[in-house]
Structure formats: C-alpha cells, structure tokens
Write an enzyme that holds these catalytic residues in place. Structure first.
Site, PDB file in Angstrom:
ATOM      1  N   GLY A   1       0.827  -1.212   0.000  1.00 25.94           N
ATOM      2  CA  GLY A   1       0.000   0.000   0.000  1.00 25.94           C
ATOM      3  C   GLY A   1       0.853   1.250   0.000  1.00 25.94           C
ATOM      4  CG  PHE A   2       0.331   6.099   0.433  1.00 19.70           C
ATOM      5  CD1 PHE A   2       1.462   6.666  -0.141  1.00 19.70           C
ATOM      6  CD2 PHE A   2      -0.340   6.800   1.423  1.00 19.70           C
ATOM      7  CE1 PHE A   2       1.915   7.909   0.278  1.00 19.70           C
ATOM      8  CE2 PHE A   2       0.098   8.040   1.836  1.00 19.70           C
ATOM      9  CZ  PHE A   2       1.229   8.599   1.273  1.00 19.70           C
TER      10      PHE A   2
ATOM     11  CG  LEU B   1       0.680  -0.099   8.052  1.00 17.73           C
ATOM     12  CD1 LEU B   1       1.522  -0.773   9.118  1.00 17.73           C
ATOM     13  CD2 LEU B   1       1.594   0.596   7.046  1.00 17.73           C
TER      14      LEU B   1
ATOM     15  CG  ASN C   1      -6.332  -7.468  -0.648  1.00 19.79           C
ATOM     16  OD1 ASN C   1      -5.799  -6.357  -0.587  1.00 19.79           O
ATOM     17  ND2 ASN C   1      -7.604  -7.655  -0.373  1.00 19.79           N
TER      18      ASN C   1
ATOM     19  CB  THR D   1     -11.279  -5.544   5.719  1.00 17.91           C
ATOM     20  OG1 THR D   1     -12.099  -5.977   4.661  1.00 17.91           O
ATOM     21  CG2 THR D   1      -9.820  -5.623   5.310  1.00 17.91           C
TER      22      THR D   1
ATOM     23  CE1 TYR E   1     -10.370   2.958   8.192  1.00 19.92           C
ATOM     24  CE2 TYR E   1     -10.477   5.347   8.015  1.00 19.92           C
ATOM     25  CZ  TYR E   1      -9.746   4.180   8.017  1.00 19.92           C
ATOM     26  OH  TYR E   1      -8.397   4.230   7.842  1.00 19.92           O
TER      27      TYR E   1
END
Ligand code: UDP
Length: 325
Positions: free
Chosen positions: A11-12, A77, A33, A96, A151
């Site tokens: 990821g970033f 992360l 993923n 998730t 979230y």
C-alpha cells in the site's frame, strides 16, 4: 535485525515502511491483496534478498497465519481505508478491519512476537469538536445510520483489542493514529484529496472542492510518518500507548486547492460541489482535524514537520512522472 511482517506492505504507507525496514537490514514479509495497494509500489525493492511478497487477503485466516509464522515484529497496516470506499462498502470495512486484527493479535500473543504496531486513524476521534486532539480525548462518532463512522468505529475496536492484548498478555503493542498522510504513491481513487487535486490540476482542472472548502486538515509527508513509526517501535517505552502521527500544520481545503493551483497553473478553476454529490446521501464530514503530537515527539524524538509547500512539490513531481508529463 528482526523478522518483520508488514500487512498492507504494497500500500501507500506500507510500501514506504517496507523500504525503510529493508534499509535497516530487517527481513520483511509483505502480505497484501492489492485491493487499494499496487504491485508497482514495491518495484524499487522487489528483488531485495530480505523481502518476501505474499499476495492475498488478511481475511484469509490460513494465509494470515502462514505469513505471520516466525515474525518477531508485526506492522499491521492492511485495512479497508479511504472515506469513499468506506462509505460505499461499510460491511467490507468492518469485516476487513476487525476479525483479522483479532486473529493476528492472538497469534502474536501466543508466539514469538516482540512488537506489534497497529495502524489506526484519526477517524477514531470522529467529529471531535476540539482544536488539537490529544490521544486520551473522548471519541465523537456520528450515528450508526451514517456509514462513514463504521471506519472509525472499526479501528477503535482494533485499538481496544490491541490494548487488551497488551494488558492481558504483555504483548508489546504500539498504536499509531495516522492523520492525513500524503506523498508519492498515494492514489486519489478512494477519496484522498491531495492526489486528486494534483492530478486534476495537471490535467487542466477543474479542481473539485466539496462543500465550501472551510474543512481543516493537516498533511504529513509519508517519509516522516514512516520514520516516526519505526522510531516508536524501536522504543520499548511506547508499548501499551496510542500515538497521533501526523503534521500539526493546519490548512483549509480551499487553501490547499489554491496552493495546488498556484503551483501548477493559476488559471485553473475551482469547482464547488455539495457532499451528497461526492459521497451520496447521509454523508457527514469532519470539519477540523488537527493532532496534538507532543506524545509522539516525546517517544519518537521527532514529528512530521515538512511544509505543505515541499510536500506538494514532491507529490507534483511524482504525479508528473506517473502521468509521463
Ligand atoms: N475533499 C475535497 N475534494 C476531493 C476530495 C476530498 O474537497 O476531491 C475534501 C473532503 O471532503 C475532506 C478533505 O478534503 O474534507 C480531506 O479528504 P480526504 O478524503 O483526503 O481525507 P479525510 O480527512 O476526509 O479522511
């Protein structure tokens, strides 16, 4: 030298952290993923002898267990991130963000894991009305009928879990609440405002500001954020605590739009659209989000301080290269 697992390592933020760990001679297993991460984020280190890349989801419990096998330090992360993504699929967000964290913590508490870094988010503060948010402040979520808050709530549960594992099993858990991290490799598909503004401006505009642009944020450069994460994990005294990680230089979204335009082409137009056009009905924004970073400074010996000017130059240079401009 330690064996590290970085979930979300493509990821970033994860890819920058992976590079940082490899540069310190650690062994790194990345599990990703490629849902919001990108394979190309790891191009610079792909052939590094200390790197293993495993492709798959943290929601695959067998794979997660395999990837964690032998890890001494876990950087967790991987998560469903981005306000837009979360607003569109709250169920995926919850699934998730919560169950795999529990599995990983349980594994860590039973195994050889010395340190567990949990990536959390400033979203856990919700609509906190204060000026500069402190880690022990209360949380101010909106109603459960508004998916955005799923979230922050899901990451708050992660924090409760992690702290409970620390308390019950002595697991060396450190929690970092990221505040608007920006820099090269961040993409705008899931909402993130800086890459969106930069990309729109480089393509000739307009730059789209939601509502009236009076919302306030602080943007921290990913390289500094990753340095802070690493320093916190290296400091045993950070175990059992929560840390804000981000810049504390406040800017309104309209000022941000103007700064991007001034750098790229002053003739570019700013277009204002209401929230419901951007995110659908029932969306609530956070008006002001500024961290207090004193605790971070005390335990990491540093805090993100790069000016917005330099951050934008870096993002613009990267985006130009990406768009071959
Ligand atoms: N925003 C905007 N235009 C965009 C994307 C975002 O005006 O194209 C606003 C958004 O409403 C929010 C701020 O910019 O107030 C930061 O959004 P982002 O999704 O980057 O992060 P957030 O702080 O909301 O998690």
């Amino acid at each position: 030298m330690a064996k590290c697992l970085v979930t979300g390592g493509a990821g970033f933020i994860g890819s920058h952290l992976t590079e940082r760990l490899l540069s310190q001679n650690h062994e790194v297993v990345v599990l990703d993923n490629l849902s919001t991460g990108r394979d190309s984020n790891l191009d610079a280190v792909r052939d590094h002898p200390n790197l293993t890349i495993r492709s798959g989801s943290i929601t695959d419990s067998v794979l997660l267990g395999e990837a964690a096998h032998g890890a001494e330090v876990i950087y967790h992360l991987a998560a469903a991130v981005g306000v837009k993504l979360v607003a569109e699929d709250p169920l995926r967000t919850i699934e998730t963000n919560i169950y795999p964290t529990d599995q990983l913590l349980r594994f860590a508490a039973q195994g050889n894991v010395r340190k567990f870094f949990l990536a959390s988010t400033s979203e856990v503060y919700g609509k906190h009305p204060g000026d500069a948010w402190v880690e022990d402040d209360g949380l101010y979520f909106g109603p459960t009928s508004r998916p955005r808050w799923a979230y922050g709530c899901s990451k708050a549960i992660d924090e409760f879990l992690a702290l409970a594992y620390h308390q019950k099993y002595g697991l060396g858990v450190t929690i970092g609440r990221f505040f608007n991290v920006v820099g090269p490799r961040q993409v705008g598909n899931y909402g993130m405002v800086v890459p969106r503004f930069v990309e729109s401006a480089l393509k000739g505009g307009p730059v789209t500001v939601y509502d009236d642009g009076s919302q306030v944020r602080c943007f921290g450069h990913v390289s500094e954020v990753v340095d802070c994460v690493y320093s916190l994990v290296e400091n045993d005294a950070s175990a059992g605590s929560v840390f804000n990680i981000g810049s504390n230089q406040a800017v309104s979204i309209l000022e941000l739009a103007q700064a991007v335009i001034d750098k790229i082409d002053p003739d570019i137009e700013i277009r204002f659209i209401p929230y419901n056009e951007a995110y659908g009905a029932d969306f609530e924004d956070v008006q002001r989000r500024v961290p207090n970073t004193d605790r971070l400074y005390e335990f990491a010996g540093q805090r993100p301080a790069m000016t917005l000017d330099r951050i934008l130059d870096d993002v613009i240079a990267w985006k130009k290269a990406e768009l071959s401009l």
